[in-house]
Design an enzyme around this catalytic site. Structure first.
Site, PDB file in Angstrom:
ATOM      1  N   LYS A 213       1.237  -1.406   0.167  1.00 27.28           N
ATOM      2  CA  LYS A 213       0.371  -0.199  -0.523  1.00 27.28           C
ATOM      3  C   LYS A 213       1.251   1.227   0.178  1.00 27.28           C
ATOM      4  O   LYS A 213       0.618   1.953  -1.191  1.00 27.28           O
ATOM      5  CB  LYS A 213      -0.597  -0.013   1.412  1.00 27.28           C
ATOM      6  N   GLU A 219       9.933  -5.846   4.016  1.00 27.79           N
ATOM      7  CA  GLU A 219      10.125  -7.699   3.718  1.00 27.79           C
ATOM      8  C   GLU A 219       9.674  -7.051   1.766  1.00 27.79           C
ATOM      9  O   GLU A 219      10.489  -8.000   0.904  1.00 27.79           O
ATOM     10  CB  GLU A 219       9.269  -8.396   4.141  1.00 27.79           C
ATOM     11  N   GLY A 270      -5.121  -4.362   5.454  1.00 25.74           N
ATOM     12  CA  GLY A 270      -4.775  -5.306   4.112  1.00 25.74           C
ATOM     13  C   GLY A 270      -5.478  -6.872   4.928  1.00 25.74           C
ATOM     14  O   GLY A 270      -5.730  -7.514   4.052  1.00 25.74           O
ATOM     15  N   ARG A 271      -5.818  -7.151   6.018  1.00 22.19           N
ATOM     16  CA  ARG A 271      -5.686  -8.420   6.308  1.00 22.19           C
ATOM     17  C   ARG A 271      -7.971  -8.524   6.000  1.00 22.19           C
ATOM     18  O   ARG A 271      -8.282  -9.234   6.448  1.00 22.19           O
ATOM     19  CB  ARG A 271      -6.360  -8.113   7.652  1.00 22.19           C
ATOM     20  N   GLU A 357      -5.465 -10.087  15.185  1.00 21.93           N
ATOM     21  CA  GLU A 357      -4.951  -8.585  14.337  1.00 21.93           C
ATOM     22  C   GLU A 357      -5.549  -8.107  14.716  1.00 21.93           C
ATOM     23  O   GLU A 357      -5.825  -6.576  15.106  1.00 21.93           O
ATOM     24  CB  GLU A 357      -4.088  -8.126  12.746  1.00 21.93           C
ATOM     25  N   HIS A 388      -6.123 -36.687  13.252  1.00 18.19           N
ATOM     26  CA  HIS A 388      -4.878 -37.750  13.475  1.00 18.19           C
ATOM     27  C   HIS A 388      -4.009 -36.817  14.107  1.00 18.19           C
ATOM     28  O   HIS A 388      -2.730 -36.802  13.905  1.00 18.19           O
ATOM     29  CB  HIS A 388      -4.488 -38.426  12.410  1.00 18.19           C
ATOM     30  N   LYS A 503       8.919  -3.411  14.567  1.00 18.03           N
ATOM     31  CA  LYS A 503       9.597  -2.910  13.468  1.00 18.03           C
ATOM     32  C   LYS A 503      10.862  -2.024  13.966  1.00 18.03           C
ATOM     33  O   LYS A 503      12.155  -1.952  13.066  1.00 18.03           O
ATOM     34  CB  LYS A 503       8.611  -1.658  12.430  1.00 18.03           C
TER      35      LYS A 503
END
Lengths: 527, 527
Positions: A213, A219, A270-271, A357, A388, A503
């Site tokens: 954005k 990253e 974002g999410r 978040e 399992h 950060k």
């Protein structure tokens, strides 16, 4: 005007507290009463889905109290404020408009001098046109060859949601002839992530979608450089292999380094961005714009159900209310998301972000500490695999963990085998219903090691098939559930200040501007 | 003789309870004291790893009490009983011998008239010889062409561990020229799982490894049929494309339907079977037997460290003790596993099974209910991805969740880019140490929304690089940690009765032998 009050100041808070543990799940789910609950405690959703909460620790009395909470907390009124463009994200002073990326629920929302619905639709159209041109071979690599692979470079919401959605529909798309391009995803700053993806693809026929954005996510820019190096090493021009998804004001917009740029804005977190250009570009390239439109339609139809004041017609609100009841009055600290669908293998990871978040917070929307617990831990894996694995603890562990099952009557590929008189799909479905009852009712046994206490609550979302519409509805259901829970807890579900400190400290480490324990740790890792 | 007593009957239980919350993490991790802790609170592991617990809520007093607990609970003595062949799995009356699959820690273990170490070594040799023949082109498909892909068909422990180990070493193997065959995995009874894998591979050049101890696991046999159908449809003979990993008494042993059968036994539980033939066949085929042997060596060396009575020389026991302290006295209900390594992306899912299936229990090893909490919820995703997802809740949520970080100085591929003066690997490492300190010490801020309380404990396992030896050590560390915690809680960590009820009910559903709610649910899913 709606009133934003802390949960523990509400009248219904006390009433619900008094109803804690009033329902014996083992008892109410036994015999014909149990069968009646399964039929009665079901709410239709969009996309051919339904939400069944028969195996939750609620009864009609609890439901009345939950309805009172919904009314007192003005949940649908707050939703209305949100979709009409109020500044719901108080921390960042932003509107919250992800629903507008798939439909218009209320008034025109004008922000920054623009009709935002028109803005989102325009970006979808641009992405659709671009995808069509790629599919037709009108946009190609320098040699004029078609792109066969699309690689999304993004992290967090630019990765988890779109990746989960792609995986959810990949088999369906193959089976229905809708897989236009294979999609891959690069997210982690770990250089082995990008290296492994690049090693697995035909770079010369790959189109990269850079999603950031701000255009400054460390990253993502680092991974972009990694990819550009690889392109250059193969004698390819990165500008012919890259598009950007970013905000109109970012350095990536109007940049000759990209074939095209598609835009999002600050009003879609974002999410919550899978239905915006963040998901739209990669999914339109992978499956074609028509499939992406069907996915949006499913989400939009589910958003409509969230307007209903009647909790028995509003599955997302009901799911939210029951979740809060479990969290605050029954004391459960985690929720397991258990889709009986391999295609939903990464859906729990997406929900983990979306939920944790959004509501993993200790202060209310005014920045004041709250005196009650908020968002739970979310985790999960697909069934039957989980059976399992960690189901042992779910059945016989010392803590109760509420369960969210998802199941479909039909598979995506439609390929199956008949073994011992039943198909794999039937076995899959038999397992999920068996689990619900095993958790709810348990089993007596004189050997305590084989004893199941039961009383472990679950709900299930049932669908015909995991289609684009069903997936859109499923996504929107959980987004709206999380939103309603944020309203009840009086949180701002739309910022994420908790990610900032790490950060800042990481930058200090890289600048060798540290002392004390941080310096000592950095030395241990040779930084 | 060792004494098996409930945790709450021990003297050290009361002492530890009195020490709860005696350490202010924020304080002890600040300034030079914090730096000293980082240097002092570190224990070497095998495989070039070390376990650093500076950011845990312990001090020398707590460590003394934990050492007393270790002694009083006779942890190393119980381990000794286990590796010398005692019937530690009381519920199923079985020995527990997974450590013996990678080394011999004590006496010869003779069971069923066989020296078990010799048995496991013999199976490893057979798998190694078979893998070498496949790699040399001596075992081929019917046309005499080399197999290029190996597909493991298994579920639970036959899937999660081997899959996580394969993913962990795939990039390392590519970078070092050790990737002999690509591996894929089919596990879920969802028919879309097998269909998607089959769609992604060249079936004619694929070798399938069917893994089922009993030879009767429904999911696995169903997927075998699915695969056989696909082979037959391509005109291929399934018997030329399949090997079995099973017990010597299963219907899959000595069966002409398989190219070969490799054996395991009842003394290695599924979740502990990655170092047995269950992991050995697929990993030897994928990476070559020498790489698998290096992985075993790492595990064996870590197993040796677990013999040490000194908690400061026994990282697995120390990790176990601190975890119990957090679970029973600090009240934490979950643990997040956060590897800063994309290669370990499925390691948390493996640990989720290993831990939750082993210690998610409410009765002690004698089948008597316990009065204390046992195994926590385990979940996790790789960093830095998780930072952009659920870390918000970890930093600012209302519940504290202890964290288990893993980090490596060097990447696997060795490919990297320099952005803003640092490599991606440096950024990755800077992030993990920054997170440790952000969680431990937090940050004051007048804006409560930007306030971080700190006091959130973590440990980190640090290594040079994720090599086969390091992976083996990491695996064994957690297996032994879980074992020690089971000893402390007085559980049988090696059975899984909690998975049985669901299986029984699923069979009833498939036989249409149901009533009440179970029947009503089955109808909703068209069964």
């Amino acid at each position: 005007m709606v009133a934003w009050n802390n949960f523990d100041t509400l009248t219904s808070y006390k009433k619900l507290a008094s109803l804690a543990n009033s329902v014996n799940l083992k008892e109410v789910m036994s015999g014909e009463n149990g069968a009646n609950r399964v039929k009665k405690y079901s709410v239709p959703m969009a996309g051919g889905l339904s939400y069944n909460f028969a195996a939750k620790q609620v009864d009609d009395d609890v439901l009345v109290a939950l309805a009172e909470l919904a009314a007192e907390a003005q949940l649908t009124e707050k939703y209305e404020e949100l979709y009409n463009g109020a500044v719901i994200n108080t921390g960042e002073k932003r509107l919250v408009l992800h629903q507008l990326s798939r439909g218009q629920l209320g008034k025109d929302v004008i922000a920054d001098g623009v009709n935002k619905r028109e803005f989102y639709v325009a970006q979808q159209k641009r992405a659709a046109e671009f995808a069509n041109r790629v599919h037709k071979g009108e946009v190609t690599n320098a040699k004029g060859e078609k792109f066969t692979t699309v690689v999304q470079i993004g992290i967090g919401g630019s990765d988890l949601g779109p990746r989960a959605m792609y995986i959810a529909l990949e088999s369906w798309a193959k089976a229905t002839g809708n897989l236009k391009m294979t999609a891959k995803f690069i997210s982690n700053v770990d250089p082995d992530d990008a290296a492994a993806v690049l090693d697995s693809i035909d770079v010369a026929h790959s189109l990269f979608v850079l999603v950031s954005k701000s255009g400054t996510t460390l990253e993502t820019l680092t991974n972009e450089s990694f990819v550009k190096d690889a392109l250059v090493k193969q004698g390819l021009d990165p500008a012919k292999h890259m598009v950007a998804v970013t905000s109109e004001t970012s350095p990536l917009a109007k940049n000759s380094g990209y074939l095209a740029a598609f835009f999002m804005d600050d009003y879609i977190g974002g999410r919550y961005s899978s239905t915006s250009a963040v998901g739209g570009v990669v999914l339109s390239l992978a499956f074609g714009p028509e499939v992406f439109a069907r996915f949006l339609n499913g989400a939009a139809a589910q958003d409509e159900t969230a307007k209903n004041k009647d909790i028995m017609k509003n599955p997302s609100m009901l799911d939210a209310l029951i979740g809060v009841y479990e969290r605050n009055f029954l004391g459960y600290t985690a929720t397991a998301v258990l889709p009986y669908s391999q295609a939903l293998s990464r859906f729990p990871a997406h929900l983990q972000q979306a939920d944790m978040e959004s509501n993993g917070k200790s202060v209310n929307r005014f920045g004041e500490p709250v005196n009650y617990v908020t968002g739970p831990v979310i985790f999960g894996e697909p069934g039957t695999n989980g059976q399992h694995s960690f189901y042992q603890l779910l059945h016989q562990g010392t803590n109760i963990i509420p369960l969210q099952f998802v199941g479909f009557k039909n598979s995506q590929f439609g390929k199956d085998v008949l073994i011992e008189g039943s198909t794999s799909q039937a076995k899959l479905c038999a397992n999920v219903v068996a689990q619900i009852m095993a958790f709810a009712c348990g089993k007596d046994d004189e050997n305590r090691n084989k004893f199941f206490a039961g009383g472990r609550p679950s709900s299930i979302i049932i669908g015909e098939q995991l289609t684009p519409e069903a997936l859109g509805a499923l996504l929107a259901h959980f987004e709206n559930k999380i939103m309603f829970q944020g309203f009840i807890w009086n949180l701002n579900s739309f910022d994420q200040e908790g990610v900032q400190l790490g950060k800042v400290l990481a930058k200090k480490v890289l600048a060798h501007n540290t002392d004390g324990a941080l310096k000592a740790y950095a030395e241990l890792l040779n930084i």
